[in-house]
Write an enzyme that holds these catalytic residues in place. Structure first.
Site, PDB file in Angstrom:
ATOM      1  CE  LYS A  91     -14.624  -1.109   1.997  1.00 56.70           C
ATOM      2  NZ  LYS A  91     -14.861  -0.281   0.786  1.00 56.70           N
ATOM      3  CE1 TYR A 131      -3.467   2.795   0.641  1.00 51.90           C
ATOM      4  CE2 TYR A 131      -2.031   3.440   2.459  1.00 51.90           C
ATOM      5  CZ  TYR A 131      -3.081   3.714   1.614  1.00 51.90           C
ATOM      6  OH  TYR A 131      -3.757   4.903   1.723  1.00 51.90           O
TER       7      TYR A 131
END
Length: 241
Positions: free
Chosen positions: A190, A148
């Site tokens: 999430k 990420y």
């Protein structure tokens, strides 16, 4: 008029509401049809024109169809807000290739495709504004960042790369990014796949709200044509990194 990606909830929805209040007509997209339709109906109550289209940003054909619909409806584009993004807690040593690919496809490749199509729509007028909603994770590497953080470093690089391309082309199109720290959205649940860990993330101290990022977007877009804000770093006061 403005495009906002990932506009069915969280930061994207807050940005769409803020721009609607400022009088922008809007084209919004997201994957969840039910949430997108609800957002569109809310925005139309502010007496603006709204185009809402379900788009999976991993599919280039769907992105191109969305931009074609914008061109057909308005024939121009004033601002693109590349807001859509996602992350999963998938370490480099043990992570899922499918998850890595999805993060790269949405956070990097889709952003590039949307940016390219936006520039094409903006070029006839010679002006416009492209704004990436990035992250503090593009300025430092947090613990267990996986891929990420790498995607947000890529967004930071892409922002500067586009700025240089636009200047080389003598274009008046502007490029900006906003890099928030912790914002209370659906992201943490999430990312961690855990409601409890999300609650722990957002309860440790007062964190940013989506409207705080939306207000920063409105500030960037409100600047006169000769002012280009390239990045805003915005953290909760008590966030240490």
């Amino acid at each position: 008029m403005a495009i906002v990606t990932g506009a069915s909830s969280g930061i994207g929805l807050a940005i769409a509401r803020r721009l609607a209040a400022a009088g922008y007509d809007l084209a919004i997209c997201a994957r969840r049809q039910d949430r997108l339709s609800e957002a569109a109906e809310t925005l139309r109550r502010q007496d603006i024109d709204v185009l809402a289209q379900t788009v999976d940003l991993r599919d280039e054909a769907q992105i191109l169809s969305f931009f074609a619909a914008v061109k057909g409806r308005w024939g121009r584009l004033d601002a693109l807000i590349n807001n859509a993004g996602l992350g999963y807690k998938e370490p480099l040593m043990t992570g899922s290739t499918a998850a890595w690919r999805e993060i790269l496809d949405v956070n990097v490749l889709a952003l590039c495709i949307c940016t390219r199509e936006a520039v094409t729509l903006m070029q006839p007028a010679g002006t416009g504004h492209i704004l990436h909603v990035s992250s503090m994770s593009g300025h430092r590497v947090p613990a267990i960042a996986g891929i990420y953080s790498a995607t947000k470093f890529a967004v930071r690089s892409l922002t500067e790369t586009l700025r240089r391309e636009l200047r080389a082309a003598d274009s008046r199109i502007r490029i900006s990014s906003i890099s928030p720290g912790i914002v209370e959205t659906e992201f943490a649940q999430k990312y961690h796949q855990s409601a409890e860990k999300a609650q722990a993330t957002y309860s440790q101290f007062p964190v940013l709200q989506a409207v705080d990022v939306a207000n920063a977007v409105a500030y960037v877009l409100s600047q006169p044509d000769y002012v280009e804000i390239n990045d805003i770093l915005i953290r909760p006061t008590q966030q240490t990194s």
